[in-house]
Design an enzyme around this catalytic site. Structure first.
Site, PDB file in Angstrom:
ATOM      1  N   ASP A 156       0.863  -1.183   0.000  1.00 20.04           N
ATOM      2  CA  ASP A 156       0.000   0.000   0.000  1.00 20.04           C
ATOM      3  C   ASP A 156       0.903   1.237   0.000  1.00 20.04           C
ATOM      4  O   ASP A 156       1.873   1.301   0.750  1.00 20.04           O
ATOM      5  CB  ASP A 156      -0.897  -0.016   1.244  1.00 20.04           C
ATOM      6  N   ILE A 157       0.569   2.223  -0.855  1.00 26.32           N
ATOM      7  CA  ILE A 157       1.430   3.422  -0.940  1.00 26.32           C
ATOM      8  C   ILE A 157       1.256   4.349   0.266  1.00 26.32           C
ATOM      9  O   ILE A 157       2.060   5.262   0.451  1.00 26.32           O
ATOM     10  CB  ILE A 157       1.170   4.271  -2.223  1.00 26.32           C
TER      11      ILE A 157
ATOM     12  N   GLU B   5     -12.252   3.602  -1.016  1.00 27.00           N
ATOM     13  CA  GLU B   5     -11.504   4.501  -1.914  1.00 27.00           C
ATOM     14  C   GLU B   5     -11.404   3.961  -3.329  1.00 27.00           C
ATOM     15  O   GLU B   5     -11.601   4.710  -4.286  1.00 27.00           O
ATOM     16  CB  GLU B   5     -10.114   4.696  -1.302  1.00 27.00           C
ATOM     17  N   VAL B   6     -11.104   2.690  -3.459  1.00 26.26           N
ATOM     18  CA  VAL B   6     -10.901   2.106  -4.798  1.00 26.26           C
ATOM     19  C   VAL B   6     -11.957   1.015  -5.026  1.00 26.26           C
ATOM     20  O   VAL B   6     -12.037   0.059  -4.244  1.00 26.26           O
ATOM     21  CB  VAL B   6      -9.480   1.491  -4.921  1.00 26.26           C
TER      22      VAL B   6
ATOM     23  N   HIS C  37     -10.132  -5.265  -2.286  1.00 21.97           N
ATOM     24  CA  HIS C  37      -8.762  -5.331  -1.771  1.00 21.97           C
ATOM     25  C   HIS C  37      -8.823  -5.615  -0.279  1.00 21.97           C
ATOM     26  O   HIS C  37      -9.622  -5.018   0.447  1.00 21.97           O
ATOM     27  CB  HIS C  37      -7.980  -4.042  -2.046  1.00 21.97           C
TER      28      HIS C  37
ATOM     29  N   HIS D 223      -6.737  -5.501   3.145  1.00 24.77           N
ATOM     30  CA  HIS D 223      -5.558  -4.909   3.777  1.00 24.77           C
ATOM     31  C   HIS D 223      -4.916  -5.967   4.680  1.00 24.77           C
ATOM     32  O   HIS D 223      -5.608  -6.573   5.519  1.00 24.77           O
ATOM     33  CB  HIS D 223      -5.948  -3.715   4.647  1.00 24.77           C
TER      34      HIS D 223
END
Ligand code: AMP
Length: 130
Positions: free
Chosen positions: A31-32, A89-90, A94, A96
């Site tokens: 994750d960025i 958000e996306v 996904h 985490h």
């Protein structure tokens, strides 16, 4: 299905990502904007928006990848590992997967742990499946 998300671009290698694990159906990358350093996202290669859109088999396959990534993280980083699904958000599923330092009740989800210069490369090297 949302085919134009940033995560589809990562799957297609149209934009870079620090990929730690890949198999036929899933991909995992750093994750960025990590909760904690090493924080990884595990995604299906199919563009499901939310886990509740996924057939059971696809979801269970994804969780097998999550377990592999989590076990590897625990081993190489000598830490406990948490998993979470938000998906705000996306619009591409996904999960985490992140190192937990300290007691979960005081864990900081405010994403303030930034990588120093080149530090994400060090975490990529540690977490990447050989
Ligand atoms: P959420 O949708 O709230 O579960 O979180 C989406 C996560 O995707 C956030 O933690 C972002 O930091 C992460 N993210 C967004 N774009 C990228 C990217 N290009 N590479 C890696 N992680 C990303």
């Amino acid at each position: 299905m949302a085919e134009n998300t940033i995560f589809m671009k990562i799957i297609k290698r149209e934009i870079p990502a620090s990929i730690v694990y890949e198999d036929e159906k899933s991909l995992a990358f750093l994750d960025i904007n990590p909760f904690s350093k090493g924080h990884t996202l595990v995604i299906p290669k199919k563009a499901y928006e939310r886990i509740t859109d996924m057939p059971e088999k696809e979801y269970l396959d994804l969780q097998k990848s999550v377990l592999k990534v989590a076990n590897n993280m625990k081993k190489v980083m000598k830490c406990n590992v948490g998993t979470l699904v938000f998906g705000e958000e996306v619009p591409h599923v996904h999960i985490h997967v992140f190192p937990i330092k300290g007691y979960i009740a005081v864990f900081n989800f405010s994403k303030t742990e930034k990588y120093l210069e080149n530090e994400s490369q060090i975490y990529l090297n540690r977490l990447k499946f050989k």
